[in-house]
Design an enzyme around this catalytic site. Sequence first.
Site, PDB file in Angstrom:
ATOM      1  N   ARG A 138     -24.295  49.370  53.123  1.00 45.11           N
ATOM      2  CA  ARG A 138     -24.913  48.918  51.862  1.00 45.11           C
ATOM      3  C   ARG A 138     -26.429  48.851  52.027  1.00 45.11           C
ATOM      4  NH1 ARG A 138     -22.836  43.741  48.580  1.00 45.11           N
ATOM      5  NH2 ARG A 138     -23.082  42.620  50.529  1.00 45.11           N
ATOM      6  N   ARG A 169     -16.968  30.555  43.716  1.00 45.26           N
ATOM      7  CA  ARG A 169     -16.530  30.941  45.059  1.00 45.26           C
ATOM      8  C   ARG A 169     -15.728  29.839  45.736  1.00 45.26           C
ATOM      9  NH1 ARG A 169     -20.983  34.892  46.150  1.00 45.26           N
ATOM     10  NH2 ARG A 169     -20.357  36.211  47.878  1.00 45.26           N
ATOM     11  N   LYS A 204     -17.770  44.078  43.789  1.00 46.16           N
ATOM     12  CA  LYS A 204     -17.918  43.227  42.591  1.00 46.16           C
ATOM     13  C   LYS A 204     -19.214  43.538  41.846  1.00 46.16           C
ATOM     14  CE  LYS A 204     -17.864  39.399  44.966  1.00 46.16           C
ATOM     15  NZ  LYS A 204     -17.710  39.974  46.319  1.00 46.16           N
ATOM     16  N   ARG A 247     -29.398  44.073  53.966  1.00 44.66           N
ATOM     17  CA  ARG A 247     -29.524  42.617  53.835  1.00 44.66           C
ATOM     18  C   ARG A 247     -29.249  41.946  55.180  1.00 44.66           C
ATOM     19  NH1 ARG A 247     -25.725  41.327  48.740  1.00 44.66           N
ATOM     20  NH2 ARG A 247     -25.136  39.655  50.159  1.00 44.66           N
ATOM     21  N   ARG A 276     -18.471  35.901  56.998  1.00 41.27           N
ATOM     22  CA  ARG A 276     -18.362  35.817  55.538  1.00 41.27           C
ATOM     23  C   ARG A 276     -16.935  36.100  55.085  1.00 41.27           C
ATOM     24  NH1 ARG A 276     -22.774  39.674  53.283  1.00 41.27           N
ATOM     25  NH2 ARG A 276     -22.157  38.800  51.281  1.00 41.27           N
TER      26      ARG A 276
END
Length: 213
Positions: free
Chosen positions: A127, A88, A13, A160, A171
């Site tokens: 990531r 969300r 996203k 992260r 998540r």
Amino acid sequence: MKIIMLGAPGAGKGTQAKKIAAKYGIPHISTGDIFRANIKEGTELGRKAKEYMDQGLLVPDELTCDLVVDRISQPDASNGYVLDGFPRTIPQAEALTKALEARGEKIDYAIDVTVPDENIVSRMSGRRACLKCGATYHLVYNPPKKEGVCDNCGAELVLRDDDKPETVQKRLNVYHAQTQPLIDYYSKAGVLFSVDGTQDIDKVFADIVAKLG
Ligand code: ADP
Ligand code: AMP
């Protein structure tokens, strides 16, 4: 043009939202980036948000909705924006619809970036994020020019805390329970389209541009 990005954590996203923002000259508004900036600055909002984010949970709606409604009321958002990571939950979507209706506005497009759960964990573990300017990279699929250093601003790139595999699974569960119902919500509103997020980054973007015009 008012756009919402939907999709699982790690679907791409943010990657696509930044490209859309650059092409169409509208701001990229990421609630995750806003919370991370607050954590870095040590604000009260940051302290509260961190408690939830570190556990892979959603930050409560009451800390999130007003913040976004304020942000989209800023002058730079008057020609539209791309919202990344908001809404969300159904109550967040309803709050957004209500705030927009009060001004005679509506969302033009909700873009669902689809990626199966099996691909998500490897996406997230690769990531690397710049906490200074918000740029995102991937060790394999979108590497920075110099390892560990942000191309944009030269700051250090980090994994992260919430991208560690044990938190990613949580998540994903939260996504399926609380966020996936938004696909139906925006489909009923007649503004939803889906893109195959397993394709390479430029192909996903080309598919989006073909729909947005
Ligand atoms: P989200 O904002 O949905 O959480 P990101 O845009 O940060 O996801 O993307 C998650 C990770 O996957 C990042 O490391 C990013 O560089 C990488 N990525 C994004 N899109 C693709 C793609 N189409 N193919 C491969 N990797 C991608
Ligand atoms: P993101 O950068 O979009 O992956 O978001 C990182 C984390 O910030 C999420 O896992 C949530 O804990 C929190 N967050 C971001 N946006 C929202 C939102 N709209 N509602 C609740 N929590 C959010």
